[in-house]
Scaffold this motif. Structure first.
Motif, short mmCIF file in Angstrom:
data_model
loop_
_atom_site.label_atom_id
_atom_site.label_comp_id
_atom_site.label_asym_id
_atom_site.label_seq_id
_atom_site.Cartn_x
_atom_site.Cartn_y
_atom_site.Cartn_z
N ASN A 100 -5.16 0.91 8.23
CA ASN A 100 -6.43 1.62 8.24
C ASN A 100 -6.63 2.31 6.90
O ASN A 100 -5.86 2.08 5.95
N THR A 101 -7.64 3.17 6.80
CA THR A 101 -7.97 3.80 5.52
C THR A 101 -6.87 4.74 5.03
O THR A 101 -6.81 5.02 3.83
N GLY A 102 -6.02 5.20 5.93
CA GLY A 102 -4.92 6.04 5.50
C GLY A 102 -3.95 5.34 4.58
O GLY A 102 -3.19 5.98 3.85
N TYR A 103 -3.99 4.00 4.58
CA TYR A 103 -3.17 3.20 3.67
C TYR A 103 -4.03 2.27 2.81
O TYR A 103 -3.53 1.28 2.27
N GLY A 104 -5.31 2.59 2.67
CA GLY A 104 -6.17 1.87 1.74
C GLY A 104 -6.77 0.59 2.26
O GLY A 104 -7.43 -0.14 1.50
N TYR A 105 -6.56 0.27 3.54
CA TYR A 105 -7.19 -0.92 4.13
C TYR A 105 -8.52 -0.51 4.74
O TYR A 105 -8.56 0.28 5.68
N PRO B 22 0.83 -1.21 0.00
CA PRO B 22 0.00 0.00 0.00
C PRO B 22 0.87 1.25 0.00
O PRO B 22 2.10 1.18 0.15
N VAL B 23 0.21 2.39 -0.19
CA VAL B 23 0.90 3.68 -0.11
C VAL B 23 0.09 4.60 0.81
O VAL B 23 -1.10 4.39 1.05
N ASN B 24 0.74 5.59 1.34
CA ASN B 24 0.06 6.58 2.18
C ASN B 24 -0.86 7.41 1.31
O ASN B 24 -0.42 8.14 0.43
N CYS B 25 -2.17 7.28 1.56
CA CYS B 25 -3.15 8.03 0.78
C CYS B 25 -4.09 8.80 1.70
O CYS B 25 -5.25 9.06 1.35
N GLU B 26 -3.59 9.15 2.87
CA GLU B 26 -4.40 9.83 3.88
C GLU B 26 -5.03 11.11 3.34
O GLU B 26 -6.20 11.39 3.57
N ALA C 25 -5.73 -6.33 -4.27
CA ALA C 25 -4.97 -7.09 -3.28
C ALA C 25 -3.78 -6.28 -2.77
O ALA C 25 -3.03 -5.69 -3.56
N LYS C 26 -3.62 -6.28 -1.46
CA LYS C 26 -2.51 -5.55 -0.85
C LYS C 26 -1.69 -6.48 0.03
O LYS C 26 -2.21 -7.38 0.69
N SER C 27 -0.39 -6.23 0.03
CA SER C 27 0.53 -6.98 0.88
C SER C 27 0.46 -6.47 2.31
O SER C 27 0.00 -5.36 2.57
N PRO C 28 0.94 -7.27 3.25
CA PRO C 28 1.22 -6.72 4.57
C PRO C 28 2.32 -5.67 4.45
O PRO C 28 3.02 -5.59 3.43
N GLY D 229 -3.37 -5.99 -7.28
CA GLY D 229 -3.16 -4.69 -6.66
C GLY D 229 -2.64 -3.67 -7.65
O GLY D 229 -1.76 -3.96 -8.46
N HIS D 230 -3.19 -2.44 -7.58
CA HIS D 230 -2.74 -1.39 -8.48
C HIS D 230 -3.11 -0.04 -7.88
O HIS D 230 -4.05 0.07 -7.09
N ASN D 231 -2.36 0.97 -8.23
CA ASN D 231 -2.70 2.31 -7.81
C ASN D 231 -3.91 2.80 -8.57
O ASN D 231 -4.06 2.53 -9.77
#
Length: 314
Positions: free
Chosen positions: A258-263, A219-223, A233-236, A275-277
């Motif tokens: 959490n949602t700040g990283y797309g979970y 994931p990436v920081n998307c806050e 799909a996202k990795s740990p 998984g993709h941006n």
């Protein structure tokens, strides 16, 4: 005898260390690696992972400490599971029983006098989410970091000794055996920058879906901009170790589940998509394949794991 000359300096240090000791948590179950079956007071699984080589942090260093052959944690497709969370095996049903009178409730007040009820956090603001992930391989020795897909998240965890995770419509495991793991990174307010990983043997029950999971990416920081969130799909998140990281946030800026990283909360129902941006889907599958190939050359016993850039880092 050691004399403390400045008590006002000494006491905050002691209190800080006491809070940080409470920060060490893990899940506990018979099918976990590193159960330490003869030690009722074991806290090995709860030790944080920070500044380690790949061999030291991967599988929490317990590839050689598997559970008994018949142990496996059941994941009911489209159902839910309860997991026990504690700093020490003694405070679980594998030891002397739950420390909290109602293990399904978060502490109130959050920080109490005995230092236990807070589970780990100085305040509710620090509880930033924990996750369960699955790898569709029956042999732990063959599992790579890029094989794990996060399938369930609880945003206000860890806060309870008995936590419920919801399970999506997972397909059956090969040979009725998968590898799973619990992951957690506490917010930086809670102490030092660390990650936690507790692997265990698992299997899926009531499975009717035959569609394989998508290929995960980190994931990436998307806050501040949800269009940047990774979809599918996202990795740990592997963070703060000497090698094998896929997250590169600096110290005191912990990535969180959490949602700040797309979970999102609960079962992750988008994991059948690669998984993709959200704004750019080019090259993600190729990047995952390249990372997997690089790790596979040196992950297993006897290999040299001094590689950098396994997941696009340095």
């Amino acid at each position: 005898m050691v004399l403390v000359k400045n008590l006002s300096t000494f006491l905050p240090l002691v209190l800080s260390q006491a809070l940080m000791s409470n920060a060490h948590l893990s899940v506990w179950m018979p099918s976990m690696y590193g159960l330490d079956p003869t030690n009722i007071n074991s806290d090995n699984a709860s030790q944080p992972l920070q500044g380690y080589t790949f061999e030291q942090w991967w599988w929490h260093g317990n590839l050689d400490n598997p559970p008994a052959d018949n142990e496996s944690f059941a994941l009911p497709a489209n159902g839910s599971v309860d997991v026990e969370i504690s700093s020490n095996k003694a405070f679980t049903t594998l030891g002397r029983g739950f420390k909290d009178a109602n293990p399904r409730m978060a502490p109130d007040p959050w920080l109490n006098q005995n230092g236990w009820g807070n589970m780990h956090a100085p305040s509710r603001a620090d509880v930033a989410g924990s996750a369960l992930a699955i790898a569709y391989k029956s042999d732990a020795e063959s599992v790579l970091p890029s094989d794990f897909v996060v399938f369930s998240v609880v945003h206000d965890s860890p806060a309870r000794q008995l936590e419920t995770f919801h399970v999506p419509d997972l397909p059956v495991c090969p040979n009725d055996r998968c590898m799973c793991s619990w992951f957690w990174i506490h917010k930086s307010i809670g102490g030092t920058d660390q990650m936690y990983m507790v692997p265990f043997v698992c299997h899926v029950t009531n499975a009717t879906n035959t569609t394989p999971l998508g290929k995960p990416v980190a994931p990436v920081n998307c806050e501040g901009d949800k269009s940047k969130c990774v979809q599918g799909a996202k990795s740990p998140m592997y963070w703060m170790n000497l090698e094998g990281n896929n997250m590169f946030e600096p110290g005191h800026y912990a990535p969180t589940y959490n949602t700040g990283y797309g979970y999102f909360e609960g079962a992750q129902t988008d994991i059948w998509i690669d998984g993709h941006n959200a704004t750019s889907t080019t090259g993600t599958s190729a990047n995952v394949a390249a990372a997997t190939k690089a790790v596979s050359k040196g992950v297993r016993h006897g290999g040299v794991h001094r590689r950098r850039g396994w997941f696009g880092g340095n």
